[in-house]
Design a protein around this motif. Sequence first.
Motif, PDB file in Angstrom:
ATOM      1  N   GLU A 227      16.701  11.476  15.060  1.00 58.99           N
ATOM      2  CA  GLU A 227      15.482  11.602  14.263  1.00 58.99           C
ATOM      3  C   GLU A 227      15.927  11.763  12.817  1.00 58.99           C
ATOM      4  OE1 GLU A 227      13.647  14.951  16.141  1.00 58.99           O
ATOM      5  OE2 GLU A 227      12.750  13.714  17.706  1.00 58.99           O
TER       6      GLU A 227
ATOM      7  N   ASP B  30      15.587   6.725  15.606  1.00 59.22           N
ATOM      8  CA  ASP B  30      16.526   5.622  15.801  1.00 59.22           C
ATOM      9  C   ASP B  30      17.197   5.747  17.164  1.00 59.22           C
ATOM     10  OD1 ASP B  30      15.957   4.833  13.213  1.00 59.22           O
ATOM     11  OD2 ASP B  30      17.864   5.518  12.371  1.00 59.22           O
TER      12      ASP B  30
ATOM     13  N   SER C  83       9.248  10.607   5.016  1.00 58.99           N
ATOM     14  CA  SER C  83       8.877   9.801   6.174  1.00 58.99           C
ATOM     15  C   SER C  83       9.800  10.215   7.309  1.00 58.99           C
ATOM     16  CB  SER C  83       9.049   8.309   5.876  1.00 58.99           C
ATOM     17  OG  SER C  83       8.183   7.925   4.837  1.00 58.99           O
TER      18      SER C  83
ATOM     19  N   GLU D 222       4.635   8.498   7.890  1.00 58.66           N
ATOM     20  CA  GLU D 222       4.824   8.042   6.512  1.00 58.66           C
ATOM     21  C   GLU D 222       4.021   8.971   5.626  1.00 58.66           C
ATOM     22  OE1 GLU D 222       6.565   5.449   3.844  1.00 58.66           O
ATOM     23  OE2 GLU D 222       6.501   4.874   5.948  1.00 58.66           O
TER      24      GLU D 222
ATOM     25  N   SER E 168      14.684   1.085  15.627  1.00 58.15           N
ATOM     26  CA  SER E 168      14.146   2.138  14.773  1.00 58.15           C
ATOM     27  C   SER E 168      12.626   2.114  14.862  1.00 58.15           C
ATOM     28  CB  SER E 168      14.596   1.915  13.326  1.00 58.15           C
ATOM     29  OG  SER E 168      14.255   3.006  12.522  1.00 58.15           O
ATOM     30  N   THR E 169      12.022   3.307  14.991  1.00 57.83           N
ATOM     31  CA  THR E 169      10.570   3.422  15.091  1.00 57.83           C
ATOM     32  C   THR E 169      10.066   4.392  14.032  1.00 57.83           C
ATOM     33  OG1 THR E 169      10.706   3.099  17.488  1.00 57.83           O
ATOM     34  CG2 THR E 169       8.638   4.013  16.623  1.00 57.83           C
ATOM     35  N   ARG E 170       9.141   3.938  13.206  1.00 54.35           N
ATOM     36  CA  ARG E 170       8.535   4.797  12.179  1.00 54.35           C
ATOM     37  C   ARG E 170       7.534   5.714  12.862  1.00 54.35           C
ATOM     38  NH1 ARG E 170      10.111   5.628   7.680  1.00 54.35           N
ATOM     39  NH2 ARG E 170      10.552   3.464   7.305  1.00 54.35           N
TER      40      ARG E 170
ATOM     41  N   ARG F  78      11.532   8.802  11.044  1.00 51.53           N
ATOM     42  CA  ARG F  78      11.755   7.711  11.985  1.00 51.53           C
ATOM     43  C   ARG F  78      12.640   8.205  13.134  1.00 51.53           C
ATOM     44  NH1 ARG F  78      16.077   5.936   8.114  1.00 51.53           N
ATOM     45  NH2 ARG F  78      17.921   5.749   9.451  1.00 51.53           N
TER      46      ARG F  78
END
Length: 183
Positions: free
Chosen positions: A42, A29, A25, A20, A15-17, A27
Amino acid sequence: MPHTETDLHEELISSTRLFEGKVISLRRDEVKLPNGKTGTREVVEHPGAVAVVPLTTDGKVILVRQFRHPVQQVMLEVPAGKLDPGEKPEACALRELKEETGYVAGRIRKLTSMYTTPGFSNEIIHIFLAEGLIESDKDPDEDEFINSESYTLDQIAEMVATGEICDAKSLVALYLAGIQLHD
């Protein structure tokens, strides 16, 4: 042959943020699909919200009218708002009702909880019916400009039929509150 729940499950690989924000938010995945291949999802993360159907003793419903920037129009909706961190849905419902309408509820009853758009967001809205309303002072957030208005059930049915009330949370909330929207 139908798939079982286990056959449909996607396993999170990473998972990538990406963003924010104050309200949401985002992310990305990476998931392992049921067939063993990988896919990308997403996800818009949202802290959750409430929606309230305020019903007066004379059978009218209090709705709010406000400009909604994402759709660039003024909308007529049930009072609603975002949960604060750690806030219980019932407390949020009472807070949003007072902030947006100036009414305090003598009693509230949870009608349901629903995911708004589970294809790309984890937002959940808890829907309440508020009764025994006592008029108080409005206390809107600094960046909220809202008019509260009361309508009969017949007026609401007409506004649903003409598309004046068109947001999903309001339609579901009014339906669940037992309002007959169609003849």
